[in-house]
Structure formats: structure tokens, C-alpha cells
Design a protein around this motif. Structure first.
Motif, short mmCIF file in Angstrom:
data_model
loop_
_atom_site.label_atom_id
_atom_site.label_comp_id
_atom_site.label_asym_id
_atom_site.label_seq_id
_atom_site.Cartn_x
_atom_site.Cartn_y
_atom_site.Cartn_z
N THR A 86 10.04 7.66 -25.52
CA THR A 86 9.25 8.75 -24.95
C THR A 86 8.29 9.38 -25.94
OG1 THR A 86 10.96 10.42 -25.39
CG2 THR A 86 11.09 9.24 -23.31
N THR A 87 8.42 9.06 -27.22
CA THR A 87 7.49 9.56 -28.22
C THR A 87 6.26 8.66 -28.32
OG1 THR A 87 9.28 10.57 -29.49
CG2 THR A 87 7.18 10.21 -30.62
N THR A 88 6.51 7.35 -28.45
CA THR A 88 5.40 6.40 -28.59
C THR A 88 4.91 5.87 -27.25
OG1 THR A 88 6.89 4.49 -28.76
CG2 THR A 88 6.36 5.68 -30.80
N GLN A 89 5.70 6.12 -26.19
CA GLN A 89 5.42 5.59 -24.84
C GLN A 89 5.32 4.06 -24.85
OE1 GLN A 89 2.15 7.66 -22.96
NE2 GLN A 89 3.37 9.50 -22.71
N GLU A 90 6.22 3.47 -25.62
CA GLU A 90 6.31 2.02 -25.71
C GLU A 90 7.44 1.53 -24.81
OE1 GLU A 90 7.23 -1.40 -29.14
OE2 GLU A 90 7.36 0.75 -29.60
N ILE A 91 7.18 0.47 -24.03
CA ILE A 91 8.20 -0.13 -23.20
C ILE A 91 9.04 -1.08 -24.06
CG2 ILE A 91 8.66 -1.65 -21.24
CD1 ILE A 91 6.16 -0.55 -19.91
N LEU A 92 10.35 -0.96 -23.94
CA LEU A 92 11.27 -1.74 -24.77
C LEU A 92 12.25 -2.52 -23.91
CD1 LEU A 92 12.12 1.19 -27.22
CD2 LEU A 92 10.46 -0.64 -27.64
N ASP A 93 12.69 -3.66 -24.42
CA ASP A 93 13.67 -4.47 -23.72
C ASP A 93 15.08 -4.09 -24.20
OD1 ASP A 93 14.09 -6.77 -21.87
OD2 ASP A 93 15.06 -7.62 -23.65
#
Length: 554
Positions: free
Chosen positions: A544-551
């Protein structure tokens, strides 16, 4: 029609004290407060009781109580709440503009003003799927609605403070143009220093997230009005308010209140009692639930007992225990007013879950490795925050052995007709006994959120939600289901019926090992992508900080 109240202790807002005065109400407004006897039509003996202004909630979401505006009105008016500023971003995320207008057009005895949802979705469509979408064009249209007086909580810190042209910045700019000098609300958790200044410089004037004494002092020093919900109230925080005389910079709000809490604990009256129990003077607790919020939402026609103000009042039997004797809405006892009927909504609003039932195989997690390094969400059990952890999980016969590691499987199932593939995650500090919980009420996108440690129970829970067009269900040794027919987020049942089911579900969650001060709401926030630090959407894990989607697999 002039009614005279005599022998009653009247709250003097300017001096924060009570005075034995007469109060004259002419039709719907306060007419005269004093000791002179003037002509009147009816006399009421206050018998030494206390009269205070009607309570005002300056930040809340009706849909968090999973009910209609009418049933909410029926519930909170007798508890002393006479005015609210509601942010219907749950409706906005499901239905968009048309749904928001339908919802805001509802009528009820309670005075309901609205803040335009600014975060629909809470982040952006690349991170989560919603049924509705609010951009600057929609904001300019909604701003013309007569009940709209504010812009709802700005949550997307990254977009707001970015040097780039972002939707959040365009929404704020448009609202300022269409409704200049109107309140803009903020959602500012664990942000301080320069980041906090960047937030405030965009016009944000309030914050309702969980506070510490340190954050309270920093934010009020920077000019914010701090809206205190129950999870922020503790002795240290209350003592800070008292020590620094912050009563003009804090107000009490409910934000999200579950149906059973409304019936068992109360509304703003419950928060006032809590402040008093932590050492705040009753007059000061009343002040921050009446005058400060009225000033914040710029409703200068209420919030104090004075000539020309709307005759909303609470009559107390006991001041120290905040025991309510009666509530006046526009000069009339709520006991004399007819209850608001539960409305009928458009048929499409009652058929909004567009997903076919799922099978056991859909929730089996496979791997070709012998051991997987798995990314998990670790819950802080005393808050809504989560942390990312990595653990080693064995793979047996091609199946990930997450259950043997004490984990819960979690998944957000897209429900708006796109049939998106399932994306899995894993939760630490979830259920420790066989259990599954599924809900179509899930911050803020309201896809179907499910978590559990028994796949068959997970499947049964999800399919119950789908077949019944929304609701919340818990399955352990038994099963309890609360239907949420309107958009999958609002019940059309009476509050007492709904509350009984919700209370049972929360009890089942607790007995199955899910520890939280608010079990259901804590669970629903596991998919809120603006709450630190790792959450899950229908796209997968999101930092939620970088708004990166992670697996899930590291």
C-alpha cells in the motif's frame, strides 16, 4: 407554536457550563433562552434535568452499519444524534453516480448531509476492480446535489502528493472550484513531517484515523481538526486533549459502527461516556460532540442552544452517566414522531453480484517446488495494520501445505461481471479453528472477500454470498448468514434483526481464534488498499506504500 421549557439546566456552549434558564422553542427553532417570561402556548417542566444541543457526527459511513439511511435514523435519533455528515463511498464503489444519487435522495427524520466520495476506487483500477468510478466530472455533478457539503476522505497519499497529474489531485481541484471553502476530509494514517504538510497544503482539514498523543499534537499544531473515533480513545489521548486544551481542534466521530455495537453500546453517546470515564469533564465531552463538529462541517444553524438555531436537543437525566431522558428533533420529541420506513430500491440495486458459483478446485493452491517462500499478511491484532512477512511452506504432492503452517487462505473474488481469475494470499493471526468467513461488504471495492482454513467451508461461504446476491456469512461448527440485499452492502432487515446476526458472526469469529476489537470491520480492512502495509485485492497482494502488485510466491 411556542413551547416553554422551565426548571432545566441549559448548556452554555460559549462558557462550557450549565445554567438554570428557560428555553423557548418556536416551531422548529430555538426562540429565546433566559429568565424573562414571555408568551407561550405549552409548558414543559424540566424537573432539574439537563438540555444540551443535538449530537453531530462529522465523519461517518451509514453503510458501515449495513443498513439504510431510514433504519439508521430510527436507531441513532433516540441515542441523541440529530445530524450526520456521511460519506457514502461504499455505495459509490458499487454503483457509482446513479447509486449515489439514489442513496442521497432518501429521506429520513435524521439530518443527513453528504461528502462526495473521493476515492472510488480507493486507489486506481489497475489495483482493484469496482462497480463504480468517481472522477472529476462526477465530482462536479455531485457537488450540485443539495445535500452535499464536503469532499469525502482523501486517502491516496501517493497520488495527492505526486508531482504528476493524478485523478486525486484533479478531484480536489474540481471540488475547490465548484464548492470553494467547503470542508475536505482526510485519511492520514501514520503520516507526519513533510508528508503531513504536503497533505494539508492540498486543502485537507481533518483526519479521523487512529491517533497517538504525539500524532494528535503534531496534527493539531498543523491546523487539522482531529476526528476521534473509538479506537483512538484512551486515557493518554484524553489527558493530552485536556492538558493542551484542544477542545476546538478535536471532535468525536463514529466512522464505522457495526449494527450490534449501535444497539449494544450506542453511537456518539457511547463515545461521550468513554471520554468522561477517562477523566474528561462532561461539559467538554459534550462540546466536542456538538459545537466543534458543527463548526467543522459549517452547519452554523446548529451545535448550540441559541436563538435562531435548529431546535435539536438532548435532555439528560444524569450528566455524569450521560443518561438520556428525551431527544428533540426540530423541536419535537422523537418519541412523538413516526419511524422512518425502510425504502424500496431499484431492482438492479438488489441484483448486483455477477459471478457464477465456484468449486473446491478453484481454491486449491499448487506448486511445482518442494518448498515455497510464501509472502504472508501478518495482522496486528490491536489495529487494522498488517505487515509483510516471508515464511517457508512445504509442498506435498504438488499442493501448498499452508494450513499446516497455521495460515489462513485469503482471496478477493471479483463480482462485477469480469470473471477475473482468483488471486490468493495468506494470513497470519487469522482463525486457529476450522472456520471460513465470506462477505460482499469489503472495504472499499466490495468484491467478495473470503478467508478461512477449511477449503470446503470457504467454497460454501462464497457460494452462499453469490446465490443470495450479497451478505456476510461465517461457517465453523454452525453457519450464520446476514443478507445484504442492496448492492451486497446494505440490509433491508430491521436493525435488531440484522444486529443479532452480526453479533453472532462476530462471536463465532472470536471463538474460532480471530482476535480484534472489531472482528468484522478488521477483517474487511484486509482488502483496503490505503491501510498500511500490505493488503489484498482481486488483483493480488498490494504494497500500500509503493502500490506494487505482489504475488504470494516470493
Amino acid at each position: 407554536m411556542i413551547t416553554r421549557f422551565t426548571n432545566i439546566n441549559v448548556f452554555n456552549t460559549s462558557q462550557r457550563q450549565f445554567e438554570l434558564l428557560d428555553v423557548y422553542i418556536k416551531d422548529t427553532i430555538f426562540y429565546y433562552i433566559g429568565n424573562d417570561i414571555i408568551p407561550y402556548d405549552a409548558l414543559v417542566d424540566g424537573q432539574g434535568r439537563y438540555m444540551i444541543p443535538g449530537l453531530i457526527d462529522s465523519h461517518m459511513h451509514i453503510e458501515s452499519s449495513m443498513t439504510t439511511p431510514q433504519e439508521f435514523s430510527n436507531t441513532v435519533l433516540p441515542l441523541g444524534t440529530t445530524t450526520i455528515l456521511a460519506d457514502a463511498h461504499e455505495v459509490g464503489n458499487v454503483f457509482g453516480y446513479d447509486g449515489l444519487v439514489e442513496y442521497m435522495n432518501q429521506t429520513q427524520r435524521l439530518d443527513v448531509f453528504y461528502a462526495i466520495p473521493s476515492s472510488v476506487p480507493s486507489t486506481n483500477p489497475s489495483l482493484e476492480t469496482t462497480g463504480g468510478y468517481v472522477d472529476e466530472t462526477i465530482v462536479s455533478k455531485l457537488a450540485l446535489h443539495p445535500k452535499v457539503i464536503a469532499l469525502g476522505e482523501i486517502m491516496n497519499f501517493k497520488d495527492l502528493t505526486s508531482d504528476e497529474d493524478t485523478l486525486t489531485k484533479r478531484i480536489v481541484s474540481t471540488f475547490k472550484e465548484v464548492k470553494p471553502n467547503h470542508p475536505i476530509e482526510g485519511h492520514i494514517p501514520r503520516i507526519s513531517g513533510l508528508g503531513l504538510s504536503k497533505f494539508i497544503m492540498q486543502g485537507i482539514g481533518s483526519d479521523h484515523t487512529q491517533q497517538t498523543p504525539q500524532s494528535l499534537l503534531e496534527k493539531t499544531r498543523n491546523g487539522l481538526i482531529i476526528q476521534l473515533q473509538e479506537k483512538s480513545l484512551n486515557r493518554a489521548l484524553v489527558e493530552t486533549i485536556i492538558d493542551y486544551d484542544l477542545f476546538n481542534f478535536v471532535s468525536l466521530v463514529t466512522d464505522d459502527v457495526m449494527p450490534d455495537d449501535l444497539l449494544n453500546k450506542g453511537h456518539l453517546n457511547h463515545l461521550i461516556k468513554k471520554c468522561i470515564s477517562y477523566g474528561m469533564k462532561p461539559v467538554d465531552a459534550i462540546y466536542i460532540a456538538t459545537h466543534t463538529p458543527a463548526q467543522r462541517i459549517q452547519r452554523f444553524d446548529r451545535g448550540m442552544i441559541a436563538p435562531g438555531k435548529i431546535a435539536d436537543a438532548v435532555i439528560l437525566e444524569s450528566l455524569e452517566h450521560f443518561e438520556i431522558y428525551d431527544v428533540l428533533k426540530s423541536g419535537k420529541s422523537v418519541n412523538q414522531l413516526s419511524k422512518d420506513p425502510i425504502p424500496s430500491f431499484h431492482e438492479a440495486s438488489l441484483n448486483s453480484i455477477k459471478r457464477a458459483p465456484l468449486s473446491y478446485e478453484d481454491f486449491v493452491v499448487t506448486s511445482s517446488k518442494a518448498v515455497e517462500t510464501v509472502r504472508i499478511m501478518s495482522r496486528e491484532m490491536g489495529s487494522t495494520f498488517t505487515q509483510e512477512k516471508h515464511i517457508q511452506v512445504p509442498v506435498k504432492d504438488g499442493l501448498l501445505s499452508w494450513k499446516e503452517c497455521g495460515l489462513n487462505l485469503i482471496c478477493v473474488i471479483e463480482r462485477y461481471g469480469h470473471n477475473a481469475p482468483l488471486k490468493f494470499g495468506f494470513v497470519e493471526n487469522g482463525f486457529d479453528k476450522p472456520c471460513a468467513l465470506a462477505t460482499s461488504w469489503a472495504h472499499d471495492h466490495h468484491n467478495i472477500l473470503v478467508m478461512g482454513n477449511d477449503i470446503q467451508k470457504i467454497v460454501d461461504a462464497v457460494n452462499t454470498i453469490i446465490v443470495n446476491q450479497g451478505g456476510i456469512i461465517c461457517i465453523n461448527d454452525e453457519s450464520v448468514f446476514a443478507p445484504l440485499s442492496y448492492g451486497g452492502i446494505v440490509s433491508l432487515e430491521p436493525m435488531d434483526v440484522l444486529a443479532t446476526k452480526i453479533e453472532k458472526i462476530r462471536d463465532m469469529m472470536a471463538k474460532s481464534g480471530y482476535i480484534s476489537h472489531n472482528e468484522i470491520m478488521s477483517f474487511c480492512v484486509l482488502s483496503l488498499l490505503v491501510s498500511p502495509e500490505i493488503k489484498i485485492s482481486d488483483k493480488g497482494y498490494v504494497n500500500t506504500t509503493t502500490q506494487e502488485i505482489l504475488d504470494w510466491s516470493v
